[in-house]
Design an enzyme around this catalytic site. Structure first.
Site, PDB file in Angstrom:
ATOM      1  N   GLY A  17      27.304  66.256  64.553  1.00 42.76           N
ATOM      2  CA  GLY A  17      28.602  66.560  63.952  1.00 42.76           C
ATOM      3  C   GLY A  17      29.810  66.499  64.855  1.00 42.76           C
ATOM      4  N   GLY A  39      25.296  61.741  66.162  1.00 43.02           N
ATOM      5  CA  GLY A  39      25.358  60.346  65.742  1.00 43.02           C
ATOM      6  C   GLY A  39      26.664  59.723  66.200  1.00 43.02           C
ATOM      7  N   ARG A  40      27.739  60.026  65.445  1.00 41.48           N
ATOM      8  CA  ARG A  40      29.052  59.437  65.707  1.00 41.48           C
ATOM      9  C   ARG A  40      29.495  59.552  67.162  1.00 41.48           C
ATOM     10  NH1 ARG A  40      32.931  59.627  61.481  1.00 41.48           N
ATOM     11  NH2 ARG A  40      31.707  61.360  60.709  1.00 41.48           N
ATOM     12  N   TYR A  69      36.737  57.578  52.599  1.00 43.67           N
ATOM     13  CA  TYR A  69      37.220  58.890  53.054  1.00 43.67           C
ATOM     14  C   TYR A  69      38.697  58.855  53.436  1.00 43.67           C
ATOM     15  CZ  TYR A  69      32.222  58.634  54.287  1.00 43.67           C
ATOM     16  OH  TYR A  69      30.882  58.407  54.288  1.00 43.67           O
ATOM     17  N   CYS A 102      38.115  42.391  45.759  1.00 49.23           N
ATOM     18  CA  CYS A 102      38.981  42.520  44.581  1.00 49.23           C
ATOM     19  C   CYS A 102      39.098  43.954  44.103  1.00 49.23           C
ATOM     20  CB  CYS A 102      38.435  41.616  43.482  1.00 49.23           C
ATOM     21  SG  CYS A 102      38.412  39.933  44.063  1.00 49.23           S
ATOM     22  N   GLU A 103      39.679  44.799  44.932  1.00 49.10           N
ATOM     23  CA  GLU A 103      39.942  46.200  44.576  1.00 49.10           C
ATOM     24  C   GLU A 103      41.135  46.656  45.391  1.00 49.10           C
ATOM     25  OE1 GLU A 103      37.222  49.231  44.360  1.00 49.10           O
ATOM     26  OE2 GLU A 103      35.459  47.967  44.107  1.00 49.10           O
ATOM     27  N   TYR A 156      28.994  54.496  61.455  1.00 47.88           N
ATOM     28  CA  TYR A 156      29.186  54.506  60.009  1.00 47.88           C
ATOM     29  C   TYR A 156      30.030  53.334  59.522  1.00 47.88           C
ATOM     30  CZ  TYR A 156      27.313  59.173  60.713  1.00 47.88           C
ATOM     31  OH  TYR A 156      26.518  60.221  61.080  1.00 47.88           O
TER      32      TYR A 156
HETATM   33  N1  LLP Z   1      22.041  65.327  61.321  1.00 49.20           N
HETATM   34  C1  LLP Z   1      22.117  65.335  59.981  1.00 49.20           C
HETATM   35  C2  LLP Z   1      21.127  66.095  59.207  1.00 49.20           C
HETATM   36  C3  LLP Z   1      23.148  64.625  59.339  1.00 49.20           C
HETATM   37  O1  LLP Z   1      23.234  64.658  58.017  1.00 49.20           O
HETATM   38  C4  LLP Z   1      24.087  63.903  60.111  1.00 49.20           C
HETATM   39  C5  LLP Z   1      25.155  63.125  59.471  1.00 49.20           C
HETATM   40  C6  LLP Z   1      23.939  63.907  61.509  1.00 49.20           C
HETATM   41  C7  LLP Z   1      22.910  64.644  62.082  1.00 49.20           C
HETATM   42  C8  LLP Z   1      24.863  63.159  62.412  1.00 49.20           C
HETATM   43  O2  LLP Z   1      26.180  63.614  62.311  1.00 49.20           O
HETATM   44  P1  LLP Z   1      27.300  63.040  63.328  1.00 49.20           P
HETATM   45  O3  LLP Z   1      26.953  63.516  64.701  1.00 49.20           O
HETATM   46  O4  LLP Z   1      27.275  61.573  63.211  1.00 49.20           O
HETATM   47  O5  LLP Z   1      28.554  63.631  62.804  1.00 49.20           O
HETATM   48  N2  LLP Z   1      29.603  58.422  56.715  1.00 49.20           N
HETATM   49  C9  LLP Z   1      30.392  59.539  57.173  1.00 49.20           C
HETATM   50  C10 LLP Z   1      29.583  60.497  58.004  1.00 49.20           C
HETATM   51  C11 LLP Z   1      28.349  61.023  57.302  1.00 49.20           C
HETATM   52  C12 LLP Z   1      27.534  61.965  58.129  1.00 49.20           C
HETATM   53  C13 LLP Z   1      26.231  62.254  57.481  1.00 49.20           C
HETATM   54  N3  LLP Z   1      25.335  63.090  58.223  1.00 49.20           N
HETATM   55  C14 LLP Z   1      31.602  59.016  57.927  1.00 49.20           C
HETATM   56  O6  LLP Z   1      31.749  57.805  58.064  1.00 49.20           O
HETATM   57  O7  LLP Z   1      32.445  59.795  58.385  1.00 49.20           O
END
Ligand code: LLP
Length: 426
Positions: free
Chosen positions: A248, A287-288, A328, A355-356, A383
């Site tokens: 997160g 992740g991000r 978003y 086309c949107e 993402y």
């Molecule tokens: N763990 C779980 C259980 C998750 O659901 C997620 C992300 C992560 C870890 C990794 O989170 P991060 O460190 O990447 O924030 N598509 C959206 C983000 C969706 C996140 C979903 N879950 C965007 O582009 O902002």
């Protein structure tokens, strides 16, 4: 790239001569060779981002499980597998991918509210490290599946700590109204139940409160609530080997100032130490923050189109390549690959060919560009490709991983034949 001025917030992207480069590779040359839209990633940025977490965990018992949903391309997974990471997966497809990239099954954890029986079977057979179960119903199904295979499934229960991560509502996950996890109040009862099932082995506790979090306070609040539960669950006779604190942590898209991973974990470990949990095994699922600013997307300006209310800069990347603005209203910086000092800057909406009206990549951007110029859409490592689609029968883009002066094509551009392969006309 020493001595070359880098873009603010993007130490791996620099302007050298007339072109932008990632590490030591010029983007105009990459675009000529591979075409556009083209994702370009810096391996060094990923390793530096990982190193910040590793510094935060120095001397601790910890495992960093890269949340591969952020970018699941094999070439990216390989970087993290080689660096010794574990992985957080959310589907059988991600499991197959990460094993293909060389991950150790014991370092794989499986999150998600809707695991199918087939996915459970696949993960049990692979011998993954932990299932993060998200509901009481799932616990019972996993128990049955494990017994059928003559196994005990290692489990953590994902707890919904009910804290506000102060982020976009679509990516908040730890509030009472979200579909994720088991309610805090139910946790002890759920753990008692899980511990009594013969097909399960309780190994930990898990939470994840949201994404693109830019403050420490939601993490500290969630940690306190989880530690209260660890005490209560262990007092009820169920020992917990690890605490999984999810992912997160945000990145800088538009001057955002999230805490650095090492600084955040210094604070969190101070709290863990103060409450007597400093020796506990810690898992995290970032992740991000491991890939987001490692990547950009190079796109070509197809047309500029003056309008009555707005001017449009129409590029060859679209919402199928870069879905975050459409989904978003997310902001990504957009910069020209080559600067045009003699051209006046004009205010444009940067839009794709889909086309949107929702197909926009940036609004009200001042750009000095002409048709044929290249733009770089920044912060596109997370993402973007992993959420890319074939909408409008558009082929998904190619991807290049840069390391120093070398550039490797880690995904070729999709063809229309690739897309038609699974279909059949009546
Ligand atoms: N763990 C779980 C259980 C998750 O659901 C997620 C992300 C992560 C870890 C990794 O989170 P991060 O460190 O990447 O924030 N598509 C959206 C983000 C969706 C996140 C979903 N879950 C965007 O582009 O902002």
């Amino acid at each position: 790239m020493s001595g070359t001025p880098t873009l603010p917030g993007h130490p791996h992207i620099a302007r050298r001569g007339t072109t932008l480069q990632v590490e030591d590779v010029a983007l105009d040359a990459l675009a000529r060779e591979h075409g556009t839209p083209l994702f370009v990633y810096s391996k060094q940025w990923m390793l530096d981002a990982l190193a910040a977490y590793q510094r935060g965990f120095a001397g601790r018992d910890a495992l960093i499980c890269y949340a591969m949903k952020a970018n699941s391309s094999l070439g990216v997974l390989r970087v993290f597998a080689e660096a010794g990471c574990g992985f957080d997966i959310v589907s059988g497809g991600e499991l197959a991918r990460v094993l293909a990239a060389g991950a150790e099954p014991a370092k794989v954890i499986f999150s998600g509210v809707g695991k199918t029986r087939a996915e459970m079977r696949q993960a049990l057979t692979a011998g993954i490290g932990c299932f993060n179960v998200e509901s009481e119903a799932e616990i019972d199904v996993l128990n049955t599946m494990a017994l059928e295979q003559g196994q005990r499934a290692p489990v953590s229960v994902r707890i919904n700590p009910n804290v506000d991560p102060k982020t976009h509502p679509y990516i908040s996950t730890g509030l009472k109204g979200n579909k994720f996890g088991v309610a805090h109040d139910r946790a002890v009862a759920v753990y008692r139940h899980a511990a009594a099932l013969p097909g399960l082995q309780v190994v930990g506790i898990d939470c994840h409160i949201g994404s693109q979090i830019t403050e420490s306070s939601p993490y500290l609040d969630a940690l306190d609530r989880i530690l209260d539960l660890v005490q209560a669950i262990e007092a009820a006779g169920v020992p917990l080997h690890h605490i999984d604190f999810g992912g997160g942590l945000g990145i800088d898209y538009d001057g955002d100032t999230p805490p650095a991973a090492d600084a955040l974990w210094k604070q969190l470990f101070a709290r863990l130490d103060a409450r007597g949990f400093g020796d506990r095994r810690i898992l995290i699922e970032p992740g991000r923050s491991l890939v987001g600013n490692a990547g950009l997307c190079v796109t070509e300006v197809l047309y500029t189109k003056p309008g009555e209310e707005k001017n449009f800069c129409i590029v060859d990347a679209a919402m199928n390549d870069l879905p975050r603005p459409a989904m978003y209203q997310a902001f990504h910086r957009i910069v020209p690959v080559a600067e045009r000092p003699l051209l006046p800057a004009i205010r444009y909406d940067v839009v794709g060919p889909v086309c949107e009206s929702g197909d926009w990549l940036g609004r009200d951007r001042d750009l000095a560009v002409e048709a044929g110029d290249l733009l770089a859409v920044l912060s596109a490592g997370a993402y973007c490709m992993s959420m890319a689609s074939n909408y409008n029968t558009r082929a998904r883009a190619a991807e290049v991983l840069v390391s120093g002066a070398s550039a490797t094509l880690i995904r070729r551009r999709e063809t229309v034949e690739d897309q038609l392969r699974t279909e059949q006309a009546l």
